[in-house]
Design a protein around this motif. Structure first.
Motif, mmCIF file in Angstrom:
data_model
loop_
_atom_site.group_PDB
_atom_site.id
_atom_site.type_symbol
_atom_site.label_atom_id
_atom_site.label_comp_id
_atom_site.label_asym_id
_atom_site.label_seq_id
_atom_site.Cartn_x
_atom_site.Cartn_y
_atom_site.Cartn_z
ATOM 1 N N LEU A 116 -36.023 38.460 34.601
ATOM 2 C CA LEU A 116 -34.985 38.382 35.621
ATOM 3 C C LEU A 116 -33.812 39.319 35.355
ATOM 4 N N ARG A 117 -33.632 39.734 34.116
ATOM 5 C CA ARG A 117 -32.438 40.479 33.746
ATOM 6 C C ARG A 117 -32.379 41.850 34.416
ATOM 7 N N LEU B 265 -31.492 32.522 30.656
ATOM 8 C CA LEU B 265 -32.708 33.132 31.205
ATOM 9 C C LEU B 265 -33.101 34.463 30.567
ATOM 10 N N PRO B 266 -32.865 34.674 29.273
ATOM 11 C CA PRO B 266 -33.318 35.943 28.692
ATOM 12 C C PRO B 266 -34.840 35.973 28.599
ATOM 13 N N LEU C 51 -33.022 27.600 39.079
ATOM 14 C CA LEU C 51 -32.547 27.152 40.382
ATOM 15 C C LEU C 51 -31.158 26.550 40.299
ATOM 16 N N TYR C 52 -30.855 25.803 39.230
ATOM 17 C CA TYR C 52 -29.495 25.294 39.042
ATOM 18 C C TYR C 52 -28.498 26.445 38.979
ATOM 19 N N LEU C 53 -28.861 27.523 38.309
ATOM 20 C CA LEU C 53 -27.947 28.651 38.161
ATOM 21 C C LEU C 53 -27.806 29.441 39.457
ATOM 22 N N ILE C 54 -28.885 29.590 40.226
ATOM 23 C CA ILE C 54 -28.773 30.247 41.530
ATOM 24 C C ILE C 54 -27.861 29.431 42.437
ATOM 25 N N SER C 55 -28.065 28.131 42.447
ATOM 26 C CA SER C 55 -27.234 27.263 43.274
ATOM 27 C C SER C 55 -25.769 27.345 42.845
ATOM 28 N N ALA C 56 -25.514 27.309 41.552
ATOM 29 C CA ALA C 56 -24.133 27.384 41.050
ATOM 30 C C ALA C 56 -23.484 28.701 41.433
ATOM 31 N N GLU C 57 -24.222 29.814 41.287
ATOM 32 C CA GLU C 57 -23.657 31.116 41.645
ATOM 33 C C GLU C 57 -23.347 31.184 43.132
ATOM 34 N N ALA C 58 -24.260 30.706 43.962
ATOM 35 C CA ALA C 58 -24.023 30.746 45.407
ATOM 36 C C ALA C 58 -22.797 29.931 45.788
ATOM 37 N N LYS C 59 -22.645 28.764 45.182
ATOM 38 C CA LYS C 59 -21.503 27.910 45.490
ATOM 39 C C LYS C 59 -20.198 28.546 44.992
ATOM 40 N N ALA C 60 -20.224 29.150 43.821
ATOM 41 C CA ALA C 60 -19.012 29.796 43.300
ATOM 42 C C ALA C 60 -18.603 30.956 44.206
ATOM 43 N N ARG C 61 -19.569 31.717 44.665
ATOM 44 C CA ARG C 61 -19.249 32.855 45.540
ATOM 45 C C ARG C 61 -18.750 32.386 46.903
ATOM 46 N N ALA C 62 -19.076 31.160 47.282
ATOM 47 C CA ALA C 62 -18.579 30.589 48.535
ATOM 48 C C ALA C 62 -17.307 29.775 48.323
ATOM 49 N N SER C 63 -16.742 29.856 47.105
ATOM 50 C CA SER C 63 -15.518 29.124 46.738
ATOM 51 C C SER C 63 -15.700 27.611 46.766
ATOM 52 N N ASP C 64 -16.946 27.154 46.647
ATOM 53 C CA ASP C 64 -17.218 25.719 46.474
ATOM 54 C C ASP C 64 -17.180 25.444 44.976
ATOM 55 N N ILE C 65 -15.980 25.316 44.460
ATOM 56 C CA ILE C 65 -15.804 25.220 43.011
ATOM 57 C C ILE C 65 -16.414 23.934 42.471
ATOM 58 N N SER C 66 -16.150 22.816 43.129
ATOM 59 C CA SER C 66 -16.675 21.542 42.616
ATOM 60 C C SER C 66 -18.204 21.532 42.638
ATOM 61 N N ARG D 52 -18.140 32.491 34.589
ATOM 62 C CA ARG D 52 -18.755 31.570 33.624
ATOM 63 C C ARG D 52 -20.212 31.291 34.005
ATOM 64 N N THR D 53 -20.476 31.158 35.291
ATOM 65 C CA THR D 53 -21.849 30.912 35.744
ATOM 66 C C THR D 53 -22.756 32.074 35.372
ATOM 67 N N LEU D 54 -22.273 33.294 35.588
ATOM 68 C CA LEU D 54 -23.077 34.462 35.245
ATOM 69 C C LEU D 54 -23.261 34.582 33.734
ATOM 70 N N GLU D 55 -22.277 34.193 32.970
ATOM 71 C CA GLU D 55 -22.423 34.189 31.511
ATOM 72 C C GLU D 55 -23.502 33.208 31.083
ATOM 73 N N GLU D 56 -23.532 32.047 31.718
ATOM 74 C CA GLU D 56 -24.553 31.056 31.374
ATOM 75 C C GLU D 56 -25.927 31.490 31.869
ATOM 76 N N ARG D 57 -25.975 32.173 32.980
ATOM 77 C CA ARG D 57 -27.260 32.715 33.454
ATOM 78 C C ARG D 57 -27.814 33.682 32.421
ATOM 79 N N ARG D 58 -26.942 34.512 31.863
ATOM 80 C CA ARG D 58 -27.353 35.477 30.835
ATOM 81 C C ARG D 58 -27.946 34.772 29.630
ATOM 82 N N LYS D 59 -27.359 33.656 29.240
ATOM 83 C CA LYS D 59 -27.804 32.943 28.032
ATOM 84 C C LYS D 59 -29.004 32.036 28.296
#
Length: 480
Positions: free
Chosen positions: A426-427, A421-422, A364-379, A412-419
């Motif tokens: 989900l992959r 959640l193997p 869930l942290y990674l889904i939230s991070a990806e959604a925020k990055a795609r919305a340009s909510d960098i912080s 970077r978020t997608l790279e961390e998702r890869r590492k």
């Protein structure tokens, strides 16, 4: 460093795994056909492979049906039938591991065909029939519930919400295998799966569109949410937090990032605990016990032969992507005698390849991070990402991720998702959705005795064949 041959579609040998003791049950539930006395006939029809009714499986009207709330709860409390029927073909179909030629040759035919991405639809019970059986149990509950007197309204609502979640979760799992990726422009035209919303045998199974498949999944989860408690009494029971988490996963697979982020944040507002890997025994063969602190809802796949630790060699590029002070490198993996690596970091609490596919906070942290990055909510993206990573690195060595470019933060978020959640089932979905973005599409390959097998982005083989027996009996349209 050259990577060992990449992997992709594997089978599911019906390996034996241990169901957890049934806690909080009002009736003793025996794993197997005896879900509860009143349901013996239902289970005999649904669980026996000789019945071979697949989607048409339905308890005969003359057979006893559940008549008390304890009967319904007895079904929900049976871990083997409710929590452990998820398909593993998607994980077998992911690029997390490779097989050596000898291990490949030792597999059953359907597993070898899955592994090399050949179209194959024979005897897919664990991946096709078993999820529909679980859906059938949910439908039996939902059909019977209005006919049963239950004094406590909260008890009735929780039973209904739980059944709705189970039905949605298994429909979603099937959609990741047996229909194409969700594309908004084509979703109302492309074939989805056969959505089962009743236990009535007169309701003939028909494949709907992808759009209607996801509409049904989302509708069940939306209806379940107000019926469920924020958190469950035990982690193999359904909760509102779990329903929010599954909705986030569903919307992410649809590339609906605003809703994915909305529901991930809603789940984290209820429960957000992360484990500090500095406190986990990296030398343990099973480092994470079942029902540990990050788990919101516990569910698993059966243990397919190809994914057992002795066979599945971790992809070399995946393993090399972890930094030296990233504790996941030691906690998630162990050394094989031949120098390769095996995965041991499952949240299922098992060492036999029975992989976790439930809902946990790290996802869930990674889904939230990806959604925020795609919305340009960098912080916001960096806050979610760094909260997770600070629990994954050796104490005193973690440097927070920084950045001012949303595209770089997303990468970077997608790279961390890869590492992170193997081997979490989900992959395969990630490959399907990210292949829609040309810059993130990748070619997969296998090497068996010098023969190279490849899977290109968008290939029709990203959709599995429907079980041939289900096609024969029900007349469902087969995938190309």
């Amino acid at each position: 460093m050259a990577s060992a041959p990449r992997p992709l579609i594997l089978p599911v040998s019906r390996s034996t795994f241990n169901a957890e003791p049934m806690k909080h049950t009002k009736k003793k539930i025996t794993p197997g056909l005896n879900l509860c006395c009143a349901m013996a006939g239902v289970l005999a029809c649904l669980a026996l492979s000789s019945c071979k009714k697949y989607l048409e499986a339905k308890p005969d009207q003359s057979i006893a049906t559940p008549s008390t709330p304890e009967d319904l709860e007895g079904i929900l409390n049976n871990y083997n039938f409710v929590n452990a029927r998820y398909p593993s073909a998607g994980e077998i179909a992911a690029d997390n591991y490779y097989l050596k030629t000898g291990d490949y040759n030792a597999l059953l035919e359907y597993q070898r065909n899955f592994y090399t991405w050949q179209k194959y639809g024979k005897n897919l019970g664990t991946d096709y029939m078993a999820p529909y059986n679980a859906i059938e149990y949910a439908n039996v509950i939902l059909d019977a519930l209005p006919k049963i007197s239950i004094r406590e309204e909260s008890r009735k609502r929780q039973i209904e919400g739980s059944a709705l979640y189970i039905r949605a979760a298994y429909h979603y799992a099937l959609a990741q295998l047996f229909c194409g990726v969700y594309r908004p422009a084509r979703a109302d035209k492309d074939l989805g799966i056969a959505v089962r919303l009743t236990a009535d045998i007169a309701d003939k199974p028909v494949r709907t569109t992808i759009a209607n498949t996801y509409i049904a999944i989302i509708a069940d989860l939306q209806k379940a949410i107000p019926e469920l408690p924020p958190l469950a009494d035990t982690k193999f029971h359904v909760s509102r937090c779990a329903a929010y988490g599954l909705l986030a996963r569903v919307y992410l697979s649809m590339s609906d990032f605003p809703n994915a982020g909305k529901y991930a944040d809603a789940a984290l507002a209820i429960y957000s605990t992360l484990i500090d890997l500095n406190k986990v025994n990296a030398n343990a063969n099973v480092p994470f016990p079942q029902f540990h602190d990050e788990v919101i809802y516990d569910a698993r796949v059966a243990a397919p032969a190809a994914l057992q630790q002795a066979r599945a060699k971790v992809d070399t590029l995946l393993y090399a992507s972890y930094a030296a002070n990233d504790l996941r490198k030691a906690v998630y993996y162990k050394n094989n005698t031949d120098g390769s690596k095996a995965f041991k970091g499952t949240y299922s609490g098992q060492a036999n390849g029975a992989l976790f596919t439930g809902i946990a906070t790290d996802e869930l942290y990674l889904i939230s991070a990806e959604a925020k990055a795609r919305a340009s909510d960098i912080s916001g993206a960096l806050q979610r990402l760094n909260t997770l990573l600070s629990k994954r690195w050796k104490t005193g060595t973690f440097t927070p991720v920084t950045g001012t470019d949303a595209a770089q933060v997303l990468t970077r978020t997608l790279e961390e998702r890869r590492k992170e959640l193997p081997f979490r089932t989900l992959r395969w979905t990630d490959l399907r959705r990210l292949n829609e973005e040309p810059a993130r599409a990748i070619l997969l390959y296998r090497n068996i005795s010098g023969t190279l097998y490849t899977l290109k982005p968008g290939d029709l083989r990203y959709v599995f064949q429907i079980d041939e027996e289900a096609v024969r009996l029900s007349g469902l349209e087969q995938n190309p």
